[in-house]
Write a protein that holds these residues in place. Structure first.
Motif, short mmCIF file in Angstrom:
data_model
loop_
_atom_site.label_atom_id
_atom_site.label_comp_id
_atom_site.label_asym_id
_atom_site.label_seq_id
_atom_site.Cartn_x
_atom_site.Cartn_y
_atom_site.Cartn_z
N GLN A 1 74.96 26.56 13.30
CA GLN A 1 73.78 26.08 12.82
C GLN A 1 73.26 26.93 11.52
O GLN A 1 72.86 26.28 10.62
CB GLN A 1 72.69 26.14 13.85
CG GLN A 1 72.63 25.19 14.93
CD GLN A 1 71.82 25.39 16.11
OE1 GLN A 1 71.02 26.39 16.34
NE2 GLN A 1 71.76 24.24 16.85
N LEU A 2 73.71 28.09 11.63
CA LEU A 2 73.12 29.00 10.52
C LEU A 2 73.99 28.44 9.23
O LEU A 2 73.30 28.32 8.12
CB LEU A 2 73.55 30.48 10.82
CG LEU A 2 72.54 31.11 11.51
CD1 LEU A 2 73.13 32.69 12.05
CD2 LEU A 2 71.08 31.16 10.90
N ASN A 3 75.04 28.28 9.41
CA ASN A 3 76.11 27.63 8.48
C ASN A 3 75.86 26.47 7.77
O ASN A 3 76.06 26.15 6.77
CB ASN A 3 77.73 27.77 8.56
CG ASN A 3 78.35 29.36 8.71
OD1 ASN A 3 77.77 30.17 8.14
ND2 ASN A 3 79.30 29.40 9.32
N SER A 4 75.54 25.45 8.68
CA SER A 4 75.02 24.30 8.54
C SER A 4 73.81 24.47 7.63
O SER A 4 73.66 23.57 6.62
CB SER A 4 74.75 23.43 9.54
OG SER A 4 76.07 23.06 10.46
N GLY A 5 73.01 25.19 7.88
CA GLY A 5 71.48 25.18 7.26
C GLY A 5 71.70 25.77 6.03
O GLY A 5 70.90 25.26 4.99
N LYS A 6 72.83 26.76 5.64
CA LYS A 6 72.95 27.14 4.24
C LYS A 6 73.65 26.36 3.42
O LYS A 6 73.34 26.21 2.32
CB LYS A 6 73.94 28.41 4.38
CG LYS A 6 73.41 29.76 4.78
CD LYS A 6 74.40 30.98 5.13
CE LYS A 6 73.66 31.99 5.58
NZ LYS A 6 74.59 33.42 5.71
N ASN A 7 74.60 25.46 3.86
CA ASN A 7 75.35 24.42 3.05
C ASN A 7 74.31 23.33 2.89
O ASN A 7 74.39 22.95 1.76
CB ASN A 7 76.24 23.79 4.16
CG ASN A 7 77.48 24.63 4.09
OD1 ASN A 7 77.50 25.67 3.34
ND2 ASN A 7 78.53 24.55 5.07
N ALA A 8 73.18 23.15 3.55
CA ALA A 8 72.31 21.90 3.27
C ALA A 8 71.21 22.39 2.29
O ALA A 8 70.94 21.59 1.33
CB ALA A 8 71.23 21.53 4.41
#
Length: 91
Positions: free
Chosen positions: A82-89
């Motif tokens: 979720q942290l990585n997804s949030g950074k990419n978005a």
């Protein structure tokens, strides 16, 4: 028992009536042996089952610990995802 008692004490071995004949004595002896063997077999079986129960409980406890670790790992990986997804978005 005290000697002053009006009744005399007789040991248990004398209270039993003697076997009527040899066949009866042999049957009693065989029955006693069979009963003793059965009681010992039952005790052995109970011990075996108790040991098996201890082993199964230990295995259950080990599996619970393993499950808790894997659930914690899965939760950590989801959090990282979720942290990585949030950074990419945001990028």
């Amino acid at each position: 028992m005290p000697e002053s008692s009006s009744q005399s004490y007789t040991p248990k071995t004398q209270e039993r009536s003697p076997p009527v004949d040899q066949v009866t004595a042999l049957k009693r002896q065989r029955n006693n042996v069979a009963a003793r063997k059965y009681r010992q077999k039952r005790i052995d079986r109970i011990s075996e089952l108790e040991s098996e129960l201890r082993d199964i409980k230990q295995e259950r406890d080990d599996l619970r610990i393993r499950l808790a670790r894997q659930e914690a790992e899965a939760a950590a990986l989801r959090s990282m995802l979720q942290l990585n997804s949030g950074k990419n978005a945001k990028s």
